[in-house]
Design a protein around this motif. Sequence first.
Motif, short mmCIF file in Angstrom:
data_model
loop_
_atom_site.label_atom_id
_atom_site.label_comp_id
_atom_site.label_asym_id
_atom_site.label_seq_id
_atom_site.Cartn_x
_atom_site.Cartn_y
_atom_site.Cartn_z
N ALA A 115 -18.08 -18.10 -29.16
CA ALA A 115 -18.53 -18.70 -27.90
C ALA A 115 -17.60 -18.30 -26.76
CB ALA A 115 -18.59 -20.22 -28.03
N VAL A 116 -16.29 -18.31 -27.02
CA VAL A 116 -15.33 -17.89 -26.00
C VAL A 116 -15.53 -16.41 -25.67
CG1 VAL A 116 -12.88 -17.52 -25.53
CG2 VAL A 116 -13.65 -19.64 -26.60
N ALA A 117 -15.79 -15.59 -26.70
CA ALA A 117 -16.04 -14.17 -26.47
C ALA A 117 -17.27 -13.96 -25.58
CB ALA A 117 -16.22 -13.44 -27.80
N LEU A 118 -18.29 -14.79 -25.76
CA LEU A 118 -19.46 -14.70 -24.89
C LEU A 118 -19.10 -15.02 -23.45
CD1 LEU A 118 -22.41 -16.32 -26.93
CD2 LEU A 118 -22.17 -13.94 -26.22
N LEU A 119 -18.28 -16.04 -23.25
CA LEU A 119 -17.88 -16.41 -21.90
C LEU A 119 -17.08 -15.30 -21.23
CD1 LEU A 119 -16.80 -20.15 -22.33
CD2 LEU A 119 -18.95 -19.27 -21.41
N GLU A 120 -16.30 -14.57 -22.01
CA GLU A 120 -15.43 -13.54 -21.45
C GLU A 120 -16.10 -12.17 -21.38
OE1 GLU A 120 -12.05 -13.70 -24.00
OE2 GLU A 120 -11.20 -15.49 -23.03
N LEU A 126 -25.50 -10.66 -25.96
CA LEU A 126 -25.82 -11.65 -26.98
C LEU A 126 -26.03 -11.02 -28.35
CD1 LEU A 126 -28.39 -13.82 -24.99
CD2 LEU A 126 -26.00 -14.36 -25.46
N PHE A 127 -26.26 -9.71 -28.41
CA PHE A 127 -26.61 -9.06 -29.68
C PHE A 127 -25.43 -8.32 -30.29
CE2 PHE A 127 -30.70 -8.84 -27.16
CZ PHE A 127 -31.21 -9.99 -27.72
N PRO A 135 -25.09 -11.70 -34.78
CA PRO A 135 -25.13 -11.51 -33.33
C PRO A 135 -24.52 -12.72 -32.63
CG PRO A 135 -27.27 -11.03 -34.32
CD PRO A 135 -26.44 -11.66 -35.38
N ARG A 136 -23.76 -12.51 -31.58
CA ARG A 136 -23.08 -13.62 -30.92
C ARG A 136 -24.05 -14.60 -30.28
NH1 ARG A 136 -18.16 -10.08 -29.21
NH2 ARG A 136 -16.71 -10.70 -30.86
N LEU A 137 -25.32 -14.29 -30.31
CA LEU A 137 -26.36 -15.24 -29.89
C LEU A 137 -26.21 -16.56 -30.63
CD1 LEU A 137 -29.10 -15.97 -28.51
CD2 LEU A 137 -30.22 -14.84 -30.46
N HIS A 138 -25.71 -16.53 -31.87
CA HIS A 138 -25.60 -17.76 -32.67
C HIS A 138 -24.67 -18.78 -32.01
CE1 HIS A 138 -21.51 -17.73 -34.53
NE2 HIS A 138 -21.55 -16.46 -34.17
#
Length: 221
Positions: A115-120, A126-127, A135-138
């Motif tokens: 989740a932090v990686a998505l924010l950064e 997302l994929f 996939p970081r979509l989760h």
Amino acid sequence: PAPAPAPGERLAGLAPRGFWVLCGVGSAACGAAGIGVSRQWAVPVTHLLWAGGLGCFVLAAARSWWTAHGRAKPTPGAVVPVVLLAVLAGALYVPHLASMPPEMHGDEGEVGMDAVALLEARPLNLFQSGWYDLPRLHALRQAVGLAVLGVDAVGLRSSSAVVGALTVILLFLLARGLWGTEVGLLAALLLVSARFFVHLSRTGMHYLDAPFYSVLTVWFF
């Protein structure tokens, strides 16, 4: 034997043509997004295709719902239990999120790191593969919680409390539609207070997504 139904009677239960068109376009767009991810197309292209496909599905569902229920007014028999269940779920799932449960499970931490990686991420992808090659979509809903409430245990776990409450309400609506208010309320009360469900609704893991989407799917049917 019963007489065979006329052609018009056989087709009476089918959804309008617009529904199937939207579902077809949505499936094609999401399928193209999947092909694009496997062939490493540009991130904006795959995400726009996927979001457009999901938008078509939402429009199809909303159009069908409005056709069947658009003029129907909610009754107290449905509204009052929903409000009471939401309050009960909030009382069970929200207080002391930072300290209950006291430990941070390894899976919970891994989801939080994604989740932090998505924010950064710049740009947002997302994929991209993350923990356990998922996939970081989760971890998207957890990322939303972190963005809104802060990068801590409360931000990580908050979206699970919301999804847990929504699952309880959806179960009530589903069982109420099939068997009546009493059965719906009993089913929802059993779920909202179930030990495993309380635990998953208070942790930042993604395992609560499975019951939520399962009940949502059956409710749509």
